[in-house]
Motif scaffolding. Sequence first.
Motif, PDB file in Angstrom:
ATOM      1  N   LEU B  19       0.831  -1.210   0.000  1.00 40.19           N
ATOM      2  CA  LEU B  19       0.000   0.000   0.000  1.00 40.19           C
ATOM      3  C   LEU B  19       0.860   1.252   0.000  1.00 40.19           C
ATOM      4  CD1 LEU B  19      -3.018  -0.777   2.378  1.00 40.19           C
ATOM      5  CD2 LEU B  19      -3.068  -0.297  -0.063  1.00 40.19           C
ATOM      6  N   ASP B  20       1.894   1.242   0.833  1.00 40.29           N
ATOM      7  CA  ASP B  20       2.782   2.411   0.897  1.00 40.29           C
ATOM      8  C   ASP B  20       3.418   2.700  -0.459  1.00 40.29           C
ATOM      9  OD1 ASP B  20       2.232   2.750   3.554  1.00 40.29           O
ATOM     10  OD2 ASP B  20       3.973   1.626   4.258  1.00 40.29           O
ATOM     11  N   GLU B  23       0.819   3.790  -3.049  1.00 39.82           N
ATOM     12  CA  GLU B  23       0.343   5.154  -2.809  1.00 39.82           C
ATOM     13  C   GLU B  23       1.308   6.176  -3.404  1.00 39.82           C
ATOM     14  OE1 GLU B  23      -1.055   6.144   1.254  1.00 39.82           O
ATOM     15  OE2 GLU B  23       0.165   7.949   1.027  1.00 39.82           O
ATOM     16  N   ASP B  24       2.588   5.978  -3.114  1.00 41.26           N
ATOM     17  CA  ASP B  24       3.581   6.908  -3.665  1.00 41.26           C
ATOM     18  C   ASP B  24       3.563   6.920  -5.189  1.00 41.26           C
ATOM     19  OD1 ASP B  24       4.391   7.688  -1.194  1.00 41.26           O
ATOM     20  OD2 ASP B  24       6.130   6.363  -1.097  1.00 41.26           O
ATOM     21  N   ALA B  27       0.374   8.359  -6.751  1.00 42.24           N
ATOM     22  CA  ALA B  27       0.363   9.812  -6.566  1.00 42.24           C
ATOM     23  C   ALA B  27       1.315  10.493  -7.529  1.00 42.24           C
ATOM     24  CB  ALA B  27       0.733  10.155  -5.127  1.00 42.24           C
ATOM     25  N   TYR B  61      -5.611   0.012  -6.062  1.00 40.69           N
ATOM     26  CA  TYR B  61      -5.857   1.457  -6.119  1.00 40.69           C
ATOM     27  C   TYR B  61      -6.979   1.837  -5.154  1.00 40.69           C
ATOM     28  CZ  TYR B  61      -6.880   6.000  -8.313  1.00 40.69           C
ATOM     29  OH  TYR B  61      -7.086   7.319  -8.555  1.00 40.69           O
ATOM     30  N   VAL B  64      -5.755   1.889  -1.647  1.00 38.32           N
ATOM     31  CA  VAL B  64      -4.940   3.080  -1.402  1.00 38.32           C
ATOM     32  C   VAL B  64      -5.852   4.279  -1.126  1.00 38.32           C
ATOM     33  CG1 VAL B  64      -3.426   4.751  -2.513  1.00 38.32           C
ATOM     34  CG2 VAL B  64      -2.906   2.329  -2.656  1.00 38.32           C
ATOM     35  N   ARG B  67      -7.593   4.117   2.347  1.00 36.83           N
ATOM     36  CA  ARG B  67      -6.740   4.465   3.484  1.00 36.83           C
ATOM     37  C   ARG B  67      -6.526   5.973   3.564  1.00 36.83           C
ATOM     38  NH1 ARG B  67      -0.634   2.226   4.330  1.00 36.83           N
ATOM     39  NH2 ARG B  67      -0.381   3.590   2.518  1.00 36.83           N
ATOM     40  N   LEU B  68      -6.358   6.610   2.407  1.00 39.11           N
ATOM     41  CA  LEU B  68      -6.146   8.054   2.404  1.00 39.11           C
ATOM     42  C   LEU B  68      -7.405   8.797   2.846  1.00 39.11           C
ATOM     43  CD1 LEU B  68      -4.023   8.630  -0.821  1.00 39.11           C
ATOM     44  CD2 LEU B  68      -3.363   9.170   1.524  1.00 39.11           C
ATOM     45  N   ASN B 103       1.327  14.539   4.349  1.00 39.96           N
ATOM     46  CA  ASN B 103       1.198  13.507   3.325  1.00 39.96           C
ATOM     47  C   ASN B 103       0.605  14.118   2.061  1.00 39.96           C
ATOM     48  OD1 ASN B 103       0.952  11.271   1.776  1.00 39.96           O
ATOM     49  ND2 ASN B 103      -0.549  10.217   3.072  1.00 39.96           N
ATOM     50  N   ASN B 105       0.219  12.906  -0.785  1.00 38.39           N
ATOM     51  CA  ASN B 105      -0.221  11.948  -1.798  1.00 38.39           C
ATOM     52  C   ASN B 105      -1.683  12.087  -2.180  1.00 38.39           C
ATOM     53  OD1 ASN B 105       2.235  10.763  -2.247  1.00 38.39           O
ATOM     54  ND2 ASN B 105       1.970   9.192  -0.674  1.00 38.39           N
ATOM     55  N   LEU B 109      -2.901  12.537  -5.965  1.00 37.94           N
ATOM     56  CA  LEU B 109      -3.809  11.552  -6.536  1.00 37.94           C
ATOM     57  C   LEU B 109      -5.069  12.209  -7.063  1.00 37.94           C
ATOM     58  CD1 LEU B 109      -3.389   8.398  -4.429  1.00 37.94           C
ATOM     59  CD2 LEU B 109      -4.727   8.403  -6.497  1.00 37.94           C
TER      60      LEU B 109
END
Lengths: 213, 213
Positions: B19-20, B23-24, B27, B61, B64, B67-68, B103, B105, B109
């Motif tokens: 996930l980390d 996410e990066d 984004a 996706y 991700v 979580r955000l 953060n 991201n 995104l």
Amino acid sequence: MANSATTTAAVPSTAERILDAAEDLFAEKGYSATSLGDVADRVGIRSPSLYNHFKNKEALYEAVLERLLADFSAPLAELNGGPVTNERVFSWLETIVRQHHANPNLARLLQHAALSGGPHTNELIDRLFRPMFQSDARIDGDSITLFRDTGLQPWAVMAFNNLVMSYVTMAPMYRDLLGQDPFSEEALENQLNLIKMLLLAVFEYKGSSPSAT
Amino acid sequence: MANSATTTAAVPSTAERILDAAEDLFAEKGYSATSLGDVADRVGIRSPSLYNHFKNKEALYEAVLERLLADFSAPLAELNGGPVTNERVFSWLETIVRQHHANPNLARLLQHAALSGGPHTNELIDRLFRPMFQSDARIDGDSITLFRDTGLQPWAVMAFNNLVMSYVTMAPMYRDLLGQDPFSEEALENQLNLIKMLLLAVFEYKGSSPSAT
DNA sequence: AGGGGCAATGTGAATAATCGCGCCTCTTAA
DNA sequence: TTAAGAGGCGCGATTATTCACATTGCCCCT
């Protein structure tokens, strides 16, 4: 008048139609996510035919950038051509708002470049923004006490630029969210009024800077 | 053996490390331009292994995003939980500025989604922005005469939101342009001061709207 | 205690689609 | 006739995805 001089100017040539299609697609999807097949499809030709007009994908991208930059560099050059007064800042902002409204592709392309990089990104920055901070194009005079002593001037200039550009890059979202076409004439007037009022508020703001932390 | 597995207090599971990384990358490059190979490389596994943790690329996706959104929806919900006063708007803005700073991201995104679409874009809009305009979360009271009669309120709210988000999405450009790390502590304070001052200027602005004259 | 399953998690190989790109041929207009 | 432009074709790389396996740790049955 069927002279054989050059028939390129009247009817858009194939190269120009390729540029138009590529500009739209690069602006929408970014450089790497745009396929030459998509471009060719939109023009109505096959992708190998693109190579009759442009060396490769990067050269096409470069040509798209060049055409856009030619249009959008003019207002900034004109602002730098004289003293930066309040009225000239107003008119500069109005000009670029109308420009981005008429053609949102440069803002979108720039946003993609800022997010993901891609070829010629540094050149893009240099030619669009660097002149703002290298010359005397700083907002000076007795009217702006707001940012003078806090070292925020460059950031403030970029903030107003962001305001203009993010309106364009976020436009699809606004369409859904507010139920109004962001590129309609009334929306343009709204956007212009909002930015003008913000700028006015900043110009006329006489309060102390918020020292509270 | 050459594994730098200095296992700290909480050992992130493989799913979390995926996930980390995802996410990066999402984004930075957007949904379609991100390859599962890139994600797997960053985690240190092979791409088929991703399918042990997520059904497919779209599900990854989605996870991700989920979580955000969980992190970023809280401040807005809290703002909607009470009367919208000036101080509460201030503190809401400060909160989201700090959040996007910590953060970046989500903003990136979201910008990709606004430009290129991609899966779940509508859901993203609904959960992040729709609550702003559906409930009573409108800036009311006697303090804001600026936007009351011109119908600019939703656009003004979005403008401030853009100010925050475009700071993040344009950050790589700022790094080059202004020669300062946009995510340093001082840059954060600068950004906070700038936005606070803009908001203050708007709150205290008593001039007539330019279209009303 | 020991071993037989079993689910979880990793791997390389294979597949079908799509990509950028270049070679070569055909069409068309001056 | 001639040359520019359009298209057919295919190579090599990359993509998401599936599959057949290997390995591990855990529970349960005897």
